[in-house]
Design an enzyme around this catalytic site. Sequence first.
Site, short mmCIF file in Angstrom:
data_model
loop_
_atom_site.label_atom_id
_atom_site.label_comp_id
_atom_site.label_asym_id
_atom_site.label_seq_id
_atom_site.Cartn_x
_atom_site.Cartn_y
_atom_site.Cartn_z
N SER A 137 0.79 -1.23 0.00
CA SER A 137 0.00 0.00 0.00
C SER A 137 0.83 1.29 0.00
O SER A 137 0.33 2.32 -0.42
CB SER A 137 -0.97 0.02 1.18
N LYS B 158 0.17 4.37 6.77
CA LYS B 158 -0.46 5.22 5.75
C LYS B 158 0.03 6.66 5.90
O LYS B 158 0.61 7.04 6.90
CB LYS B 158 -1.99 5.21 5.89
#
Length: 154
Positions: free
Chosen positions: A41, A84
Amino acid sequence: MIFLRFIGKTCGFFGYVVQYACVTHCTFEYIGDFVMCSGPSMEPTLETNNILLTEHISPRFHRLRRGDIVIAKSPTNPKQNICKRIVGMPGDSIKGHFNIRNQVVPRGHVWLEGDNTSNSADSRIYGPVPEGLIRSRVLCRVWPLDKIRSLTNY
């Protein structure tokens, strides 16, 4: 007499071990620690098996900024941590994704997205993330050695 001296030295040794264990625990719990990143990610910024140095002070004092890479508890699975980037702060209007209209990030929340937008489960899926789930802010990548670099945006 020798036995008592041996017992005294052994107790002294274990006392130092306990002290160092307590200092180490407090350092990793309240100041910073190392985290191994896994999953696609955050590619190309971070890759699987990168080791990151993180700090726990900024999230505790609400000193996070847009662009910071953070480690947080997953909103959908509390046993899992996610890595993230903060792309929205409280009050920001986030452009709609996946047929969802624009959304305003509520107070006490942030909008997290992975750098690899085509392969990232993030706030576009589960919405704004409470700041209380943020565990630490990434300072730098320390492994692999040939890719050591700062990951702060200021």
